[in-house]
Scaffold this active site. Sequence first.
Site, PDB file in Angstrom:
ATOM      1  N   LYS A  77       0.830  -1.211   0.000  1.00 12.07           N
ATOM      2  CA  LYS A  77       0.000   0.000   0.000  1.00 12.07           C
ATOM      3  C   LYS A  77       0.864   1.261   0.000  1.00 12.07           C
ATOM      4  O   LYS A  77       0.595   2.204  -0.745  1.00 12.07           O
ATOM      5  CB  LYS A  77      -0.937  -0.028   1.211  1.00 12.07           C
ATOM      6  CG  LYS A  77      -1.925  -1.202   1.200  1.00 12.07           C
ATOM      7  CD  LYS A  77      -2.907  -1.133   2.337  1.00 12.07           C
ATOM      8  CE  LYS A  77      -2.275  -1.386   3.690  1.00 12.07           C
ATOM      9  NZ  LYS A  77      -1.759  -2.773   3.831  1.00 12.07           N
ATOM     10  N   THR A  78       1.900   1.274   0.825  1.00 10.17           N
ATOM     11  CA  THR A  78       2.802   2.430   0.848  1.00 10.17           C
ATOM     12  C   THR A  78       3.556   2.562  -0.465  1.00 10.17           C
ATOM     13  O   THR A  78       3.702   3.664  -1.017  1.00 10.17           O
ATOM     14  CB  THR A  78       3.795   2.308   2.016  1.00 10.17           C
ATOM     15  OG1 THR A  78       3.072   2.212   3.252  1.00 10.17           O
ATOM     16  CG2 THR A  78       4.723   3.513   2.074  1.00 10.17           C
ATOM     17  N   ASP A 122      -1.333   6.723   6.197  1.00  9.78           N
ATOM     18  CA  ASP A 122      -1.350   5.313   6.567  1.00  9.78           C
ATOM     19  C   ASP A 122      -2.229   5.122   7.800  1.00  9.78           C
ATOM     20  O   ASP A 122      -2.389   6.033   8.616  1.00  9.78           O
ATOM     21  CB  ASP A 122       0.086   4.853   6.860  1.00  9.78           C
ATOM     22  CG  ASP A 122       0.219   3.340   6.838  1.00  9.78           C
ATOM     23  OD1 ASP A 122      -0.712   2.656   6.375  1.00  9.78           O
ATOM     24  OD2 ASP A 122       1.264   2.840   7.289  1.00  9.78           O
ATOM     25  N   THR A 171      -5.536  -1.259   7.375  1.00  9.84           N
ATOM     26  CA  THR A 171      -5.566  -2.708   7.571  1.00  9.84           C
ATOM     27  C   THR A 171      -6.933  -3.150   8.088  1.00  9.84           C
ATOM     28  O   THR A 171      -7.194  -4.349   8.168  1.00  9.84           O
ATOM     29  CB  THR A 171      -4.487  -3.125   8.584  1.00  9.84           C
ATOM     30  OG1 THR A 171      -4.667  -2.383   9.808  1.00  9.84           O
ATOM     31  CG2 THR A 171      -3.092  -2.854   8.039  1.00  9.84           C
ATOM     32  N   ARG A 230       6.711  -7.766   1.700  1.00  9.42           N
ATOM     33  CA  ARG A 230       7.609  -7.173   2.697  1.00  9.42           C
ATOM     34  C   ARG A 230       8.371  -8.252   3.447  1.00  9.42           C
ATOM     35  O   ARG A 230       9.584  -8.136   3.680  1.00  9.42           O
ATOM     36  CB  ARG A 230       6.815  -6.319   3.679  1.00  9.42           C
ATOM     37  CG  ARG A 230       7.684  -5.670   4.768  1.00  9.42           C
ATOM     38  CD  ARG A 230       6.826  -4.974   5.803  1.00  9.42           C
ATOM     39  NE  ARG A 230       6.088  -3.867   5.215  1.00  9.42           N
ATOM     40  CZ  ARG A 230       5.045  -3.286   5.806  1.00  9.42           C
ATOM     41  NH1 ARG A 230       4.611  -3.729   6.973  1.00  9.42           N
ATOM     42  NH2 ARG A 230       4.426  -2.281   5.217  1.00  9.42           N
TER      43      ARG A 230
END
Length: 351
Positions: A77-78, A122, A171, A230
Amino acid sequence: MSPRREWAGGRRAAGSDAIALDPLERALEQSLRPERLADFIGQRELKAQLEVLLEAARGRGETPDHLLFAGPPGLGKTSLAFIIARELGTGVRVTSGPALQRIGDLASLLADLHGGEVLFIDEIHRLPRAVEELLYGAMEDFRVDLVLGKGPGARSVRLDVPRFTLVGATTRVGLISAPLRDRFGYHYRLDYYGDDELVAVVERAARTLSVPIEPDAALEIARRSRGTPRLANRLLRRVRDYAEVRGDGAIDRELALEALDLFGVDVLGLDRVDLEILRVLCVQFPGRPVGLSTLAVAVRENAGTLEEVYEPFLIQRGLIVRTPRGRMPTPRAYVHLGLDAPVEASSGRLE
């Protein structure tokens, strides 16, 4: 904490970082992130839709609609927020819901925006209600109304905001209020990655790190990465460390297995907490549903972390199920631990 501004070309503008990371660690994390949409691996449907949205906005010379990305941590997402800014040739301001605790925090951030920039928030579901309501006007009309002072001397001030694109990440999309969710022109939920996609992630990262890796070794790392890029990058870096200390720097399947076993990552990608959850369900409470709070106490972990980080992957892997009365292990969980399942579980009679 102050937000930070990143630019499409990778230059850092003045301003402090929202997250205090070691500079070398931050540089390494950034180097492994894709810089363009074409380099982003996985999420094919999302990529195709974003290509259309961004190309249409560029063609009209406008800022794209506000975008909301949901999904478990570590799925990109980032990275997508940075990619969107690069594709648009503009900067990106980075902050988080918990960092914007007062109306003034958001107002100063909005006032400092440049036209066309991307604002990335975020964990946007953690915005305080007053801050969220101020954001409504900025998203819809690109202006906010502030009340300065208190009592009879209070006055209202209208602040014009340059046109910008808000990219929100969460999330827990269910915790976002309907008024905020409806102000996003585009919603998308990112899914866990398949092994083939994660192999591509590992191989790309290995090339970036100049680490020789065999396809079988990349597959072993991918299988244990919990469907998350990640984590795949993180495991690759740990295996690289092992290869440099115990080998010649190259990674083959045997060395990858040794390294992953050393760092406590099993064949399904389960770590110590995952395995402890399964042991509590299968050994301490066999055949009985367990509530979230009880499970959190038993494994000495925060209930929110269990629900947001560990539980989705265990459910996705078919190891536990949620029932109205609590969490229960599946027959596959007993098999993974090398245990005999109770009759109710082995027959599939889960409440």
